[in-house]
Design a protein around this motif. Structure first.
Motif, short mmCIF file in Angstrom:
data_model
loop_
_atom_site.label_atom_id
_atom_site.label_comp_id
_atom_site.label_asym_id
_atom_site.label_seq_id
_atom_site.Cartn_x
_atom_site.Cartn_y
_atom_site.Cartn_z
N VAL A 32 -1.71 5.53 2.87
CA VAL A 32 -2.79 4.63 3.27
C VAL A 32 -2.46 3.95 4.59
O VAL A 32 -3.26 3.92 5.52
CB VAL A 32 -3.05 3.56 2.18
N GLY A 82 -7.29 2.63 0.97
CA GLY A 82 -6.62 2.05 -0.19
C GLY A 82 -7.49 1.00 -0.84
O GLY A 82 -8.17 0.22 -0.16
N HIS A 127 -5.20 5.12 -4.02
CA HIS A 127 -5.18 5.78 -2.71
C HIS A 127 -6.28 6.84 -2.72
O HIS A 127 -6.29 7.73 -3.56
CB HIS A 127 -3.80 6.41 -2.50
N TRP A 186 0.82 -1.21 0.00
CA TRP A 186 0.00 0.00 0.00
C TRP A 186 0.86 1.26 0.00
O TRP A 186 1.95 1.27 0.57
CB TRP A 186 -0.91 0.02 1.23
#
Length: 200
Positions: free
Chosen positions: A25, A132, A118, A21
């Motif tokens: 996030v 996310g 995002h 990620w």
């Protein structure tokens, strides 16, 4: 890729593969993750957490064709859902911020959304209300400890062997009984099994 993070078979079995990620996030509020691949419909709470300033799940992995329903809890003030500028392929945009409980925004995931997106709540981006969205199977992943519940498969391997625990418990009970017997003996001056003597 997905296989790259896998180590030895035993280690891999105790780990979970998650998408890699964006830092915005993972540093956001709540931090819950859900792998919803294979599900046709998924709900994300908007205004989750104790302060109402989070998305739940914060990080979501779905297939193309999935319908995501963002549902407002009514907590934390007015919220919206919007892809961060340059934040990825999915064009999330619920419009102006809303605070009404039960309000929903549906997003149909398409092949054009493949990858990681995002998104955030614009009014609360500075306080960490970020999320996310991962779409499809061609996602870079990493191993996490999510598969480990914290309990060993054999609890007898924790510290000393399990039978030694029973020995310890028996020893503590023995000491406690000794104290009780000693107290009784000192208070009454004789054993509980001693008679009061014969006739004089």
């Amino acid at each position: 890729m997905a296989a790259a993070g896998a180590g030895a078979a035993g280690t891999a079995a105790a780990q979970e593969q998650q998408p890699v990620w964006p830092s915005g996030v993972t540093s956001g509020n709540l931090g819950s993750y859900r792998d919803a691949r294979g599900e046709s419909e998924v709900t994300v709470q908007v205004g989750a957490g104790d302060s109402g300033l989070a998305f739940d799940p914060t990080m979501l992995w779905v297939d193309t064709g999935t319908t995501i329903t963002f549902e407002w809890t009514g907590n934390g003030g007015d919220h919206n859902v919007q892809t961060v500028e340059g934040g990825g392929p999915a064009s999330l945009d619920s419009g102006d911020p809303v605070g009404e409980e039960g309000y929903t925004y549906e997003y149909e995931v398409t092949e054009e959304d493949a990858g990681i997106t995002h998104y955030h709540c614009v009014p609360h981006t500075a306080v960490g209300m970020h999320g996310g969205l991962a779409v499809g199977g061609d996602i870079e992943t990493e191993s996490t400890g999510g598969g480990n519940t914290g309990w060993p498969e054999n609890i007898a391997h924790v510290g000393v062997p399990l039978h030694a625990h029973w020995v310890g418990i028996a020893a503590i009970l023995g000491i406690a009984l000794t104290f009780v017997f000693t107290f009784y003996l000192l208070k009454y001056g004789e054993s509980a099994h001693t008679g009061h003597g014969g006739a004089q």
